[in-house]
Design a protein around this motif. Structure first.
Motif, PDB file in Angstrom:
ATOM      1  N   GLN A  65      46.357  43.615  34.340  1.00 21.22           N
ATOM      2  CA  GLN A  65      46.739  42.970  34.507  1.00 21.22           C
ATOM      3  C   GLN A  65      47.984  43.409  36.000  1.00 21.22           C
ATOM      4  O   GLN A  65      47.907  42.528  37.191  1.00 21.22           O
ATOM      5  N   ARG A 122      47.224  42.695  40.079  1.00 20.29           N
ATOM      6  CA  ARG A 122      48.270  41.293  40.617  1.00 20.29           C
ATOM      7  C   ARG A 122      49.168  42.829  41.875  1.00 20.29           C
ATOM      8  O   ARG A 122      49.531  41.954  42.748  1.00 20.29           O
ATOM      9  N   PRO A 181      52.137  36.706  35.698  1.00 19.62           N
ATOM     10  CA  PRO A 181      51.476  37.429  34.380  1.00 19.62           C
ATOM     11  C   PRO A 181      52.242  37.123  33.035  1.00 19.62           C
ATOM     12  O   PRO A 181      53.982  37.291  33.341  1.00 19.62           O
TER      13      PRO A 181
END
Ligand code: GDP
Length: 280
Positions: free
Chosen positions: A14, A18, A171
């Motif tokens: 993740q 990002r 996140p």
């Protein structure tokens, strides 16, 4: 338990995804452990992405060392600033420093006719360094910037955090990664790793030895440690102080109290990461 591999792999994926969409990484560290609370994974995943290192909780750190660490990071090519997000510091300086770091890139955008280029950043940091506090102060309430941006899934939001600063919502929790047990002790004492996974007595043996060397007066002030006791090995000192505080032989109780006192600032300001010699 917390760095359960599946969990880590997912978080890494993740974050990598990002990071592709941002100009800048805002890495928040605890100024008391400015090196130990850096997450090496971020640099790895970020691959030379410009980084602004925010040394938060500077109000609890040793001010002289904070300055020395800023110099040290500078020599390593990293811009670091000290911050006290909870109290008085001016947060707008984050935006200003971000603009300085990205000056070349912003100038190019202006040259292409973009009048007010936006800086897209992502905030990262191990638990308890003050990410939420900083984000809540930076982000002007309820203003979410909409519109699709390359590299980011649709349901992720950009938050307006200043005139020219937009933050990608962070996140999940990023666990610190460390192999050195001293780093574990430092992160435990400052509260970045959860109480369930360290032994309070290990942390306090480490911390007492450290305070004896660098901050003896703070032990004298809070626990009335005598000059003779400052010469004792840490386990003996734990026994002496446990008794002095009326905890009989409940050494764990003293150790927990010591950790709580340190986290609350009752033991004064301290920095646990020693500045490399060349910075002095
Ligand atoms: P996060 O886990 O990184 O999101 O950390 P939080 O924002 O929840 O902050 C953890 C704790 O540290 C909270 O009790 C905050 O009030 C406190 N805190 C945050 N920033 C500062 C700071 O600059 N100085 C001090 N003394 N405490 C802070």
């Amino acid at each position: 338990i917390q760095w359960y591999p599946g969990h880590m792999a997912k978080a890494q994926k993740q974050i990598k995804e990002r990071l592709k969409a941002v100009d800048l990484i805002l890495e928040i560290v605890d100024a008391r452990v400015p090196e130990s609370s850096i997450n090496p994974m971020i640099a790895e995943l970020g691959q030379n992405k410009p980084t602004l290192l925010i040394m938060n909780k500077a109000d609890m750190a040793d001010a002289k060392r904070t300055q020395q660490w800023i110099e040290t990071f500078k020599k390593r090519g990293i811009t670091a600033i000290a911050l006290d997000a909870q109290h008085k510091s001016k947060l707008p300086q984050i935006e200003k420093v971000a603009q300085e770091i990205l000056a070349d890139k912003l100038a190019k955008k202006r040259a292409k006719g973009i009048l007010n280029p936006v800086i897209r950043a992502m905030c990262v940091g191990v638990p308890n360094v003050g990410k939420s506090t900083i984000l809540n102060r930076l982000v002007q309430k309820n203003i979410a910037v909409t519109g699709n941006r390359p590299g980011v899934t649709k349901n992720q939001q950009w938050l307006k955090a200043g005139q020219s600063l937009e933050l990608l919502d962070t996140p999940g929790v990023l666990w610190p990664k460390f192999e050195d047990p001293a780093v574990g002790n430092k992160l435990a004492l400052t509260g970045a790793i959860s109480d369930a996974i360290y032994h309070p007595d290990d942390v306090v043996v480490y911390a007492l030895d450290y305070f004896k060397d660098f901050y003896p007066q703070q032990l004298v002030k809070e626990y009335h440690v005598t000059p003779a006791e400052l010469e004792m090995p840490a386990p003996d000192l734990i026994m002496a102080l446990t008794k002095r505080l009326g905890f009989k032989e409940d050494y764990d109780r003293f150790c927990m109290k010591f950790i709580t006192d340190a986290r609350k600032g009752k033991l004064g300001r301290f920095t646990l990461d020693i500045v490399p010699v060349e910075a002095h």
